[in-house]
Design a protein around this motif. Structure first.
Motif, PDB file in Angstrom:
ATOM      1  N   GLY A  27     -24.876   2.676  12.832  1.00 44.61           N
ATOM      2  CA  GLY A  27     -25.438   3.943  13.295  1.00 44.61           C
ATOM      3  C   GLY A  27     -26.498   4.459  12.347  1.00 44.61           C
TER       4      GLY A  27
ATOM      5  N   GLN B 123     -27.864   5.114  15.176  1.00 48.21           N
ATOM      6  CA  GLN B 123     -28.128   4.635  16.538  1.00 48.21           C
ATOM      7  C   GLN B 123     -27.382   3.330  16.731  1.00 48.21           C
ATOM      8  OE1 GLN B 123     -29.783   6.635  18.395  1.00 48.21           O
ATOM      9  NE2 GLN B 123     -30.510   7.959  16.776  1.00 48.21           N
ATOM     10  N   HIS B 124     -26.250   3.393  17.378  1.00 44.52           N
ATOM     11  CA  HIS B 124     -25.456   2.187  17.579  1.00 44.52           C
ATOM     12  C   HIS B 124     -24.592   2.406  18.814  1.00 44.52           C
ATOM     13  CE1 HIS B 124     -22.379  -0.861  16.984  1.00 44.52           C
ATOM     14  NE2 HIS B 124     -23.113  -1.414  16.047  1.00 44.52           N
TER      15      HIS B 124
ATOM     16  N   VAL C  45     -24.375  10.044  17.750  1.00 45.09           N
ATOM     17  CA  VAL C  45     -25.096   9.880  16.495  1.00 45.09           C
ATOM     18  C   VAL C  45     -24.150  10.014  15.308  1.00 45.09           C
ATOM     19  CG1 VAL C  45     -27.479  10.316  17.075  1.00 45.09           C
ATOM     20  CG2 VAL C  45     -25.887  12.208  16.986  1.00 45.09           C
TER      21      VAL C  45
ATOM     22  N   ARG D  13     -22.973   7.937  11.742  1.00 45.61           N
ATOM     23  CA  ARG D  13     -23.352   6.845  10.857  1.00 45.61           C
ATOM     24  C   ARG D  13     -22.144   6.516   9.994  1.00 45.61           C
ATOM     25  NH1 ARG D  13     -27.353   7.837   5.798  1.00 45.61           N
ATOM     26  NH2 ARG D  13     -27.883   5.696   5.262  1.00 45.61           N
TER      27      ARG D  13
END
Lengths: 582, 317
Positions: free
Chosen positions: A204, A206-207, A213, A215
């Motif tokens: 993340g 962006q995953h 959102v 990370r």
């Protein structure tokens, strides 16, 4: 009144009358004030020594008291740190407040007593600039590290228009980007072990596997996770700050967007807290309609989780079936509320509208379809051996760990504790319904799934009972603070007309006081702690979101597992990033 | 002269048919998945949406041919060509109908095993050359996966070889005139099918790309025609494994009434659809689970299969 709480008497005997002061609150929780010098001892006492202890740090927040007017009976304080503890044995809460001075707002960290305090203390530091001495890593958590000021202080601007135009010259951009770079040393992580170099992998923000959102920074040895550091705040919109400049009424739509899969569940906790402050009793019909809509949303939210959970372990198809069913529920919700995800439908003292004609058939159709489909879903997903291999014994936590880290909702019940506000503290007439609270024993990813799926079935039962026993009557209370007020009397007497006019144009003035109300939301315990200063606006709105503490235990659950397992774990938590960051 | 011409026709016929089929599979897969997932799938471009293939191809041809500045450029370019080359080369030994085969090799099966092993390099090198952590993990998983299935893939075919007495695929097909090898070699078929799934790294064995974990893994950094080559390579790989299953276990072109080629095609399409159905139905195991599954269960089973087949064949002779 507070003298009736034995625990407060107990504390006074132990620490002395001068060190423990009472405060009355609307929610009738025992609320005490204790000086900085004693806070740690008091909390330690409450957690370990007291009879039937308060084992969970339920919430930790602060209030900027500098411009608060109605504070009679409270010790002088410019910043107040509020600890909210929960005892499962007593089924009681206690609120411990600590007064601080503006010139040096600092107090000892309690991370060594309650590990869950770690993130909460970072949040209070971030939002109020209150320092916690001895905290292992006191850094900003929701705001960017480069942020100037502490947003929830009353002197911090709330709108972009108060802050001057935004500019992003190259050097600033570079500076901001550098600040986002992960430096393992800052977290005390080593870059290599004796025989290998570690890889640091950003999952993340962006995953596809993080559902928003989020990370997570992984320290990897091959694919094995040595440590994981969640980085949150990308979805932070300052909902608590917005509450301080919206009227009590106009804040309702903002609550929809906290746990955006939970819909009216957010309205629910908020309006119940406001109603407690205002002393409003709502008619039975309102109660049952609220329960029915909430349970519909619980099913919708759990279906989203069900599909994405299967997707996270690599199963492609279930998500389409679950979303189709969710769509059926949303169609009913749309027919009732006029909106799908953000219904904004509960009101202080009632509902926005009555149920539409013909709602019974719509609800019945959905019940029948989902009842039928659930067993099929069980076959395609939960009985699949690969799915079991991926989730059984993965990301398991014990009941003690869950309590220690403030875990609530299905995750807590998957560890074996039957704890559900709907049963333990029935609100809105939940005690009138027949339903069971499913639990599991292992607390791993698979057990969490089992609990949620059984919850869907129980919710179906509740909705069925709502349908069969829907009381007649009004969909709004007669209380003068009901917003918008009932219109019938306005053309007959001037008092009603004036109240109506004021409540609609300025918004209702809620009596001063403090109240917390927690409900069993889709992801765990969702609660609103409101401080009213007898105004049309809330003085302080604290949103106790379930996903926040759940996010904090990701490192605990994922150490020693692999990258693939991490995604299964993330899927099993069922979080919404807006619920984490608010 | 006419023999040479005939050969050229066969070569280009198979090549053309194969590429058309691989492209068509894009549409078939999307429509079938949609059917099983309560959706429509592509249904707008042309009859039944079949021209979506053309639209996809136009799009992919006109995309910028981007090589990331941090990548190892030469290897990055070579990697996708390897998979195309190897799957097409492997197809050379598959007999589509009596006499219709590009390369009638005596060591057909060995050739297939050798060439398809080289195909792994494509994935591993792509993961390495991309210089991206996710791609690297994907490449790493692929090499681990290869260790787990390459061994029993070869062994699972030995039963067929023992029974047919030849490595030549045409001979093997002819040996099945009376009975398909799937009956005596059912275990071998199951093992080869699983290994074939892993070989073409499709769900449930798509760990190297695992979109919910590694976000396309080894080909994260690829776009345009280079990505297209991985894509087509994967589909040709699927047709290859299906064709091999048909040839080795389901009597190849043999069948009543219809011409041999049609039988071959129908049988192959059946297995292709089975591949797609599996993709729609199954979750993805972890790669260490695949490893232990391969070594602890499938390898001993494959060895047992050879042992029993060999013993029975010897006893009968």
């Amino acid at each position: 009144m507070n003298n009736s709480f034995p625990v407060v008497q107990n504390l006074k005997e132990k620490f002395g009358e001068t060190k423990i002061l009472d405060q009355n609150t609307r929610d009738e929780f025992p609320t005490i004030w204790t000086p900085v010098s004693h806070v740690k001892e008091v909390l330690r006492y409450l957690k370990y020594t007291v009879d039937r202890p308060y084992r969970m740090l339920y919430d930790l927040t602060a209030i900027d008291e500098r411009v608060r007017y109605h504070r009679h009976g409270q010790p002088p304080s410019e910043f107040t740190v509020v600890y909210h503890l929960l005892s499962f044995d007593r089924n009681e809460d206690i609120r411990v407040k600590v007064p601080l001075r503006e010139d040096n707002p600092s107090l000892p960290s309690i991370v060594d007593v309650f590990p869950a305090a770690n993130w909460y203390e970072r949040e209070v530091w971030d939002m109020f600039g209150v320092r916690f001495e001895g905290h292992p890593n006191l850094r900003r958590i929701l705001m960017p590290t480069t942020w100037k000021g502490h947003p929830l202080r009353k002197d911090h601007p709330a709108r972009a228009t108060e802050m001057g135009p935004f500019e992003l010259p190259d050097d600033k951009q570079e500076h901001e980007q550098k600040a986002l770079q992960f430096k393992p040393e800052e977290w005390g992580l080593k870059k290599q072990s004796e025989d290998s170099d570690f890889m640091f992998l950003n999952i993340g923000p962006q995953h596809p596997g993080t559902h928003g959102v989020l990370r997570v920074i992984l320290q990897l040895d091959g694919e094995e996770i040595i440590d994981a550091i969640p980085d949150i705040g990308f979805h932070h919109r300052g909902a608590e700050k917005m509450a301080e400049r919206q009227t009590w009424h106009t804040f309702i739509p903002y609550t929809d967007r906290i746990d955006y899969l939970g819909g009216v569940m957010n309205n629910f906790a908020y309006v119940l807290a406001v109603e407690k402050l205002a002393g409003i009793e709502v008619p039975d019909r309102v109660k049952v309609i609220r329960v029915m809509l909430s349970e519909l949303f619980r099913i919708a939210s759990h279906l989203v989780w069900y599909g994405t959970f299967a997707q996270d372990v690599g199963q492609m198809s279930p998500v389409f079936y679950m979303f189709t069913d969710r769509e059926r529920i949303l169609a009913v919700i749309e027919a009732v509320c006029g909106d799908r995800m953000h219904p904004n439908w509960f009101r202080i003292g009632g509902l926005a509208q009555d149920l539409p004609q013909g709602w019974e058939k719509l609800v019945q159709d959905v019940l029948d379809t989902i009842n039928k489909n659930m067993s099929e879903y069980h076959k395609i997903a939960m009985k699949n051996r690969i799915l079991k291999a991926r989730t059984v014994d993965i990301g398991a936590i014990t009941l003690d760990e869950a309590i220690e880290w403030g875990v609530t909702g299905p995750m807590l019940r998957a560890c074996g504790l039957e704890w559900d506000f709907r049963k333990k503290r029935p609100y809105s007439g939940y005690d009138q319904f027949e339903f069971d609270i499913p639990t599991a024993t292992k607390g791993d990813c698979y057990d969490r799934a089992v609990v949620r799926i059984e919850e869907i079935r129980q919710s179906l039962r509740i909705i069925e009972q709502c349908m069969k026993n829907m009381p007649g009557g009004r969909y709004k209370s007669d209380h003068p603070l009901t917003t918008p007020p009932r219109k019938e009397g306005t053309m007959k007497d001037i008092e009603t007309l004036i109240t109506h006019f004021l409540n609609v144009s300025w918004g209702p003035v809620i009596p001063e006081g403090e109240a917390f109300f927690g409900i069993e939301a889709t992801k765990g315990n969702n609660g609103y702690y409101l401080v009213s200063d007898k105004n049309t606006l809330s003085y302080r709105t604290r949103i106790r979101a379930p996903s926040f503490p759940h996010m904090q235990i990701i490192p605990l659950m994922s150490k020693g597992t692999t990258v693939a397992d991490l995604l299964a774990i993330l899927g099993s938590i069922d979080f919404v990033l807006a619920d984490v960051d608010r | 002269m006419s023999e040479t011409l005939q050969h050229i026709v066969i070569v280009f016929g198979i090549l053309f048919g194969l590429l058309t089929l691989a492209a068509g599979l894009i549409w078939i897969e999307r429509r079938l998945l949609a059917l099983w997932q309560n959706r429509y799938g592509p249904n707008r471009v042309g009859p039944f949406g079949i021209f979506i293939v053309l639209a996809d191809m136009i799009k992919i041809f006109f995309k910028e041919d981007w090589i990331p500045p941090f990548a190892d450029k030469k290897v990055f370019v070579i990697a996708p060509t390897i998979i195309m080359l190897t799957v097409l080369l492997s197809w050379a030994i598959v007999p589509v109908a009596p006499g219709v085969v590009v390369l009638d090799l005596h060591i057909g099966i060995l050739f297939f095993l050798a060439i398809s092993s080289i195909g792994i390099y494509s994935t591993v090198l792509a993961g390495w050359a991309s210089n991206n952590k996710y791609s690297l993990l994907g490449g790493m998983r692929m090499s681990a996966q290869m260790f787990s299935y390459e061994v029993f893939m070869g062994l699972s075919l030995m039963g067929v070889v023992i029974m047919a007495g030849s490595f030549n695929l045409s001979d093997i097909v002819n040996a099945q005139e009376n009975m398909w090898f799937v009956l005596p070699q059912f275990l071998g078929f199951v093992i080869f099918f699983i290994a074939g799934l892993a070989e073409s790294h499709r769900l449930p064995f798509d760990m190297p790309e695992a979109e919910s974990e590694l976000i396309a893994g080894f080909h994260s950094e690829y776009s345009g025609m280079k990505f297209g080559m991985f894509f087509v390579g994967e589909y040709v790989g699927v047709t290859l494994i299906s064709a091999m299953i048909v040839t080795l276990f389901f009597g190849g072109w043999h069948g009543p009434v219809l011409p041999p080629f049609v039988w071959f095609f129908l049988k192959m399409m059946f297995f292709i659809c089975l591949f797609i159905l599996l993709r729609a139905a199954l979750p993805r195991p972890r790669y260490d689970q695949l490893l232990s599954y391969g070594w602890k269960i499938l390898l001993p089973l494959a060895l047992l299969n050879i042992l029993v087949t060999g013993a029975i064949v010897l006893a009968i002779e």
